[in-house]
Motif scaffolding. Structure first.
Motif, PDB file in Angstrom:
ATOM      1  N   SER A 269      -3.400  22.231 -20.637  1.00  0.00           N
ATOM      2  CA  SER A 269      -3.943  21.044 -21.301  1.00  0.00           C
ATOM      3  C   SER A 269      -4.202  19.887 -20.352  1.00  0.00           C
ATOM      4  N   TYR A 270      -3.630  19.915 -19.159  1.00  0.00           N
ATOM      5  CA  TYR A 270      -3.852  18.840 -18.196  1.00  0.00           C
ATOM      6  C   TYR A 270      -3.732  19.372 -16.769  1.00  0.00           C
ATOM      7  N   ILE A 271      -4.165  18.540 -15.859  1.00  0.00           N
ATOM      8  CA  ILE A 271      -4.145  18.858 -14.430  1.00  0.00           C
ATOM      9  C   ILE A 271      -3.295  17.820 -13.713  1.00  0.00           C
ATOM     10  N   LEU A 272      -2.501  18.257 -12.756  1.00  0.00           N
ATOM     11  CA  LEU A 272      -1.824  17.349 -11.833  1.00  0.00           C
ATOM     12  C   LEU A 272      -2.459  17.493 -10.459  1.00  0.00           C
ATOM     13  N   ALA A 273      -2.655  16.355  -9.783  1.00  0.00           N
ATOM     14  CA  ALA A 273      -3.288  16.385  -8.462  1.00  0.00           C
ATOM     15  C   ALA A 273      -2.809  15.209  -7.640  1.00  0.00           C
ATOM     16  N   SER A 274      -2.906  15.362  -6.326  1.00  0.00           N
ATOM     17  CA  SER A 274      -2.662  14.235  -5.431  1.00  0.00           C
ATOM     18  C   SER A 274      -3.844  13.290  -5.500  1.00  0.00           C
ATOM     19  N   SER A 275      -3.575  11.993  -5.534  1.00  0.00           N
ATOM     20  CA  SER A 275      -4.641  11.013  -5.572  1.00  0.00           C
ATOM     21  C   SER A 275      -4.068   9.633  -5.281  1.00  0.00           C
ATOM     22  N   LEU A 276      -4.946   8.651  -5.240  1.00  0.00           N
ATOM     23  CA  LEU A 276      -4.551   7.259  -5.058  1.00  0.00           C
ATOM     24  C   LEU A 276      -5.728   6.376  -5.440  1.00  0.00           C
ATOM     25  N   LYS A 277      -5.477   5.401  -6.294  1.00  0.00           N
ATOM     26  CA  LYS A 277      -6.509   4.424  -6.609  1.00  0.00           C
ATOM     27  C   LYS A 277      -6.567   3.430  -5.464  1.00  0.00           C
ATOM     28  N   ASN A 278      -7.688   3.429  -4.784  1.00  0.00           N
ATOM     29  CA  ASN A 278      -7.787   2.655  -3.546  1.00  0.00           C
ATOM     30  C   ASN A 278      -8.077   1.186  -3.843  1.00  0.00           C
ATOM     31  N   GLU A 279      -7.008   0.378  -3.855  1.00  0.00           N
ATOM     32  CA  GLU A 279      -7.195  -1.063  -4.010  1.00  0.00           C
ATOM     33  C   GLU A 279      -7.553  -1.712  -2.680  1.00  0.00           C
ATOM     34  N   GLU A 280      -7.257  -1.039  -1.589  1.00  0.00           N
ATOM     35  CA  GLU A 280      -7.737  -1.438  -0.278  1.00  0.00           C
ATOM     36  C   GLU A 280      -8.514  -0.265   0.308  1.00  0.00           C
ATOM     37  N   HIS A 281      -9.247  -0.514   1.353  1.00  0.00           N
ATOM     38  CA  HIS A 281     -10.100   0.523   1.916  1.00  0.00           C
ATOM     39  C   HIS A 281      -9.281   1.772   2.247  1.00  0.00           C
ATOM     40  N   PRO A 282      -9.806   2.973   1.928  1.00  0.00           N
ATOM     41  CA  PRO A 282      -9.037   4.205   2.171  1.00  0.00           C
ATOM     42  C   PRO A 282      -8.584   4.383   3.612  1.00  0.00           C
ATOM     43  N   ASP A 283      -9.332   3.860   4.579  1.00  0.00           N
ATOM     44  CA  ASP A 283      -8.929   3.993   5.976  1.00  0.00           C
ATOM     45  C   ASP A 283      -7.639   3.232   6.278  1.00  0.00           C
ATOM     46  N   LEU A 284      -7.265   2.298   5.405  1.00  0.00           N
ATOM     47  CA  LEU A 284      -6.078   1.483   5.623  1.00  0.00           C
ATOM     48  C   LEU A 284      -4.878   2.015   4.852  1.00  0.00           C
ATOM     49  N   THR A 285      -5.049   3.130   4.171  1.00  0.00           N
ATOM     50  CA  THR A 285      -4.016   3.666   3.286  1.00  0.00           C
ATOM     51  C   THR A 285      -3.531   5.016   3.797  1.00  0.00           C
ATOM     52  N   SER A 286      -2.226   5.222   3.819  1.00  0.00           N
ATOM     53  CA  SER A 286      -1.683   6.494   4.287  1.00  0.00           C
ATOM     54  C   SER A 286      -0.798   7.176   3.250  1.00  0.00           C
ATOM     55  N   HIS A 287      -0.562   6.550   2.081  1.00  0.00           N
ATOM     56  CA  HIS A 287       0.277   7.202   1.083  1.00  0.00           C
ATOM     57  C   HIS A 287      -0.576   7.817  -0.013  1.00  0.00           C
ATOM     58  N   ALA A 288       0.036   8.588  -0.882  1.00  0.00           N
ATOM     59  CA  ALA A 288      -0.650   9.226  -2.005  1.00  0.00           C
ATOM     60  C   ALA A 288       0.338   9.396  -3.146  1.00  0.00           C
ATOM     61  N   GLU A 289      -0.198   9.506  -4.356  1.00  0.00           N
ATOM     62  CA  GLU A 289       0.604   9.657  -5.562  1.00  0.00           C
ATOM     63  C   GLU A 289       0.201  10.956  -6.262  1.00  0.00           C
ATOM     64  N   ILE A 290       0.907  11.294  -7.327  1.00  0.00           N
ATOM     65  CA  ILE A 290       0.505  12.420  -8.166  1.00  0.00           C
ATOM     66  C   ILE A 290      -0.075  11.854  -9.455  1.00  0.00           C
ATOM     67  N   TRP A 291      -1.286  12.282  -9.751  1.00  0.00           N
ATOM     68  CA  TRP A 291      -1.992  11.800 -10.932  1.00  0.00           C
ATOM     69  C   TRP A 291      -2.118  12.904 -11.961  1.00  0.00           C
ATOM     70  N   LYS A 292      -2.222  12.496 -13.218  1.00  0.00           N
ATOM     71  CA  LYS A 292      -2.373  13.415 -14.345  1.00  0.00           C
ATOM     72  C   LYS A 292      -3.748  13.210 -14.971  1.00  0.00           C
ATOM     73  N   ILE A 293      -4.484  14.310 -15.172  1.00  0.00           N
ATOM     74  CA  ILE A 293      -5.802  14.251 -15.807  1.00  0.00           C
ATOM     75  C   ILE A 293      -5.729  15.016 -17.124  1.00  0.00           C
ATOM     76  N   ASP A 294      -5.889  14.302 -18.245  1.00  0.00           N
ATOM     77  CA  ASP A 294      -5.895  14.921 -19.566  1.00  0.00           C
ATOM     78  C   ASP A 294      -7.244  15.595 -19.789  1.00  0.00           C
ATOM     79  N   LEU A 295      -7.249  16.874 -20.114  1.00  0.00           N
ATOM     80  CA  LEU A 295      -8.504  17.610 -20.191  1.00  0.00           C
ATOM     81  C   LEU A 295      -9.275  17.363 -21.487  1.00  0.00           C
ATOM     82  N   LYS A 296      -8.632  16.777 -22.499  1.00  0.00           N
ATOM     83  CA  LYS A 296      -9.354  16.440 -23.715  1.00  0.00           C
ATOM     84  C   LYS A 296     -10.091  15.119 -23.568  1.00  0.00           C
TER      85      LYS A 296
END
Length: 719
Positions: A269-296
């Motif tokens: 029913s859903y997908i888990l994936a590594s991701s990050l909402k880039n509030e600063e430019h991606p080149d300045l970011t080195s961390h990542a989170e786990i995100w949930k995508i609801d398929l409905k």
């Protein structure tokens, strides 16, 4: 007289043929093309067979070679019959077996783009499924086998809207000029007439049209260097799902963030994936989170995150009660070990499992009973296999020692894995989960290795004044004779956090060629190497030269004291990348070597900060040159500082398009030595990047090893 001459000629001919026969028993330069590896092993649901990818080099004659990757299937019972599933005419990757074992999904090019294909396992032709304009990769079957999750990468100019981070072009706004890359791709219309003599809006349109053709390239990002070219554009990886019933695909993520390392939930029913909402430019970011995508609803949001950590690669246990992830503290990215942690499926109760092991973990897989996670990691010159109990964190070794374990897959009570051994660079095995009585399944390299004489490394250790234990290995010349002294090559690894040993396969062929040609080989894991824990890996902090050089030279000295066949007046030296750096450092401080070969190295650290895409090694290991005291430390640690002291004949090698370390580094060292009148030669390989020795054009890989040996032969005195 004539009969005597004929007899002498016959004796000569027989001796010559015997000599040739003997020579064929040694590992040759071109044996590189015979090495076969396997990857992506997956056991069929019934446990009777395994599908995998066979990776090999096809020889076409006249120094024409091509890399091939072909899907195969093998029985897991003797005699382990093996047969191909796909044609060798095209390459496949990312194979994925359906849950019922009836279909195989894989990635194969179509019209120049990677797409997902499917092959019925009971026979028939493969068919293409996806037709994504940006290609598709990384197929993953849904638990019910009715859908396939895939990944597709889009450039920033193809994404609608505007990112939230601050625009990187000073004095400009995102979208304040026509998007000609999108217009050229048929994704937009030209609304402003480009005109160099028009108003500001028309001028910007004209300039943007030129930039869209990369004439010139306009760069506004920090990480603008790729591997073999400039990389001025950002790219984002998004997830899509192909429905086998409707035969349609749909993208389920979008926007200015990437999704990767995804997995299905147990109920689909859903997908888990590594991701990050880039509030600063991606080149300045080195961390990542786990995100949930609801398929409905297609809604996505943060599922799990840890401050100052990069987390990802989630995997549900078979019983659905656990979820494991990989993660790493990014406060010291060059030194912190990657780990495995577990949590409940709702994201609560998180705990690290492998922190006490103090090794970087590269992969993991659940056992069918959900009571153990099997995982691999670099360990003291090999890649070991362990298991950890998610309930109590107890870690047990399964396979350790001077071997390299990889490509693990578990079904039922069986596991398959590839193995690098001293005697064979790659085969794969089947065993029970305790690895009792493992059986060799593949024999791809045994045929050409039959009758070959190889040199086997012998392990030793030295202790440093700073308290480090240094592992090193000695390989003797293949046809060594007692009482005779032989030239010896000190080989060094790059990284600097790489690791060598009998369980590391990238140097197997090169070491065997050297020992076949009458050289001994000594190689070590100096401070800074991976596979020995964080404290050891951090031993080279602000010390790339003195400490690591003392470790490898101390290993060479110890080997010479142990082995009377090593000729201390016939030393040679080589290494690539960081070890190219260390080669130049050593010959700038030590004159014991008859000749040296410095490959794709870094020689001036301040310069490296601006030139290589691996530039973060500078701040991570030293700091920034404008910080107090750092410039002096970097200058002290730069081999270029000591270029006038170099006396050793030096061969320098770099690829024309090596953007990882930067080709100007080698130009600086070569030109300086040439001006100083030192014995130096420079080799540049066209169209090659940093990975020449591992994945470059095959004829150039052979040429590289040949040039090492030819250069050393100029200065060697063989017994």
């Amino acid at each position: 007289m004539l009969q005597k001459t004929k007899s002498l000629f016959l004796i000569f001919l027989l001796l010559w043929q015997y000599s040739i026969a003997q020579e064929k028993e040694l590992v040759q330069l071109t044996d590189l093309t015979k090495i076969i590896t396997t990857s992506s092993h997956q056991i069929t649901p019934d446990g009777k067979q395994v599908v995998f990818v066979k990776n090999f080099i096809e020889t076409k004659g006249n120094d024409q070679y091509s890399y091939k990757s072909q899907a195969f299937i093998a029985d897991l019972n003797a005699p382990f019959t093996t047969r191909p599933l796909t044609s060798a005419e095209y390459n496949v990757s990312s194979i994925a077996l359906s849950p019922d074992g009836k279909h195989l999904a894989f990635v194969r090019p179509k019209d120049g783009k990677a797409q997902i294909w499917i092959l019925p396992m009971n026979g028939g032709e493969s068919q293409v499924l996806t037709n994504e304009k940006n290609g598709a990769s990384s197929p993953q079957w849904s638990p019910d086998g009715k859908k396939i999750l895939f990944s597709s990468t889009s450039p920033i100019w193809a994404i609608d809207g505007r990112p939230e981070w601050e625009h990187q072009r000073p004095g400009r706004e995102y979208g304040d000029e026509p998007n000609y890359k999108a217009i050229n791709a048929g994704m937009g219309m030209e609304e402003i007439k480009p005109n160099p003599d028009g108003n500001l809006e028309e001028l910007r349109a004209w300039l943007a049209k030129n930039a869209a053709k990369n004439d010139p390239r306009v760069i506004d990002r920090l990480n603008f260097l790729g591997e073999k070219d400039l990389s001025p554009d950002l790219f984002f990886s998004h997830l899509g799902i192909y429905d086998l019933n409707t035969e349609k695909s749909e993208m389920i993520t979008q926007g200015f963030q990437s999704y990767f390392g995804a997995t299905w939930s147990p109920d689909g029913s859903y997908i888990l994936a590594s991701s990050l909402k880039n509030e600063e430019h991606p080149d300045l970011t080195s961390h990542a989170e786990i995100w949930k995508i609801d398929l409905k609803t297609k809604a996505s949001g943060v599922f799990f995150k840890l401050d100052n950590h990069r987390v990802g690669n989630p995997s549900f246990s078979p019983d659905g009660k656990w979820l494991f992830i990989n993660g790493q503290n990014v406060e010291e990215p060059s030194y912190n070990q990657s780990m495995i942690g577990v949590m409940k499926p709702d994201g609560s109760g998180f705990k690290w499992l492998t922190e006490s092991l103090d090794r970087s973990i590269s992969s993991g897989q659940w056992t069918p009973d959900s009571q153990s996670i099997y995982f691999t990691g670099g360990n003291q010159g090999g890649t070991s296999l362990w298991k950890v109990n998610p309930n109590n964190g107890k870690i047990d070794p399964i396979i350790t020692g001077p071997v390299g374990v990889g490509n693990l897959n578990i079904v039922g009570q069986k596991m398959v894995y590839s193995l690098i051994k001293i005697e064979n660079p790659s085969e794969f095995y089947v065993a029970d989960l305790a690895n009792k009585s493992p059986q060799q399944v593949s024999k791809f390299n045994e045929g050409w290795l039959a009758g070959k004489k190889i040199s086997k490394p012998k392990a030793h250790q030295i202790q440093t004044p700073e308290g480090f234990t240094i592992d090193y290995w000695v390989m003797e010349p293949v046809n060594r004779k007692e009482g005779v002294k032989y030239p010896t090559v000190l080989q060094m690894h790059g990284g600097p956090s790489a690791m060598w040993g009998p369980g590391e396969g990238s140097m197997w062929h090169e070491f065997q060629v050297m020992t076949a040609m009458g050289y001994g080989v000594v190689y070590a894991n100096p401070r800074g190497s991976g596979g020995y824990g964080k404290a050891f890996q951090k031993g080279n902090y602000r010390d790339w030269g003195d400490g690591p050089a003392a470790d490898v030279l101390g290993s060479l000295d110890d080997a010479t004291n142990r082995y009377d066949w090593i000729d201390k007046d016939q030393y040679f030296l080589t290494g690539g990348s960081y070890a190219g750096y260390l080669t130049a450092w050593i010959v700038g401080h030590d004159h014991r070597f008859k000749a040296a070969f410095s490959q794709r190295g870094v020689y001036e650290l301040t310069f490296f900060l601006g030139e290589g895409n691996a530039w973060r090694l500078v701040p991570n290991h030293f700091g920034y040159p404008w910080e107090e005291g750092v410039k002096e430390i970097m200058d002290y640690n730069s081999p270029q500082t000591y270029v006038a002291n170099i006396q050793t004949p030096l061969l320098i090698k770099h690829g024309d398009v090596d953007y990882r370390t930067g080709v100007r580094q080698s130009e600086l060292l070569y030109k300086s030595l040439k001006i100083l009148g030192k014995p130096v030669e420079y080799v540049r390989y066209p169209d090659e990047g940093h990975e020449l020795s591992r994945s470059g054009a095959v004829h150039r890989r052979i040429d590289r090893i040949g040039r090492i040996m030819e250069f050393f032969e100029r200065y060697v005195a063989h017994p």
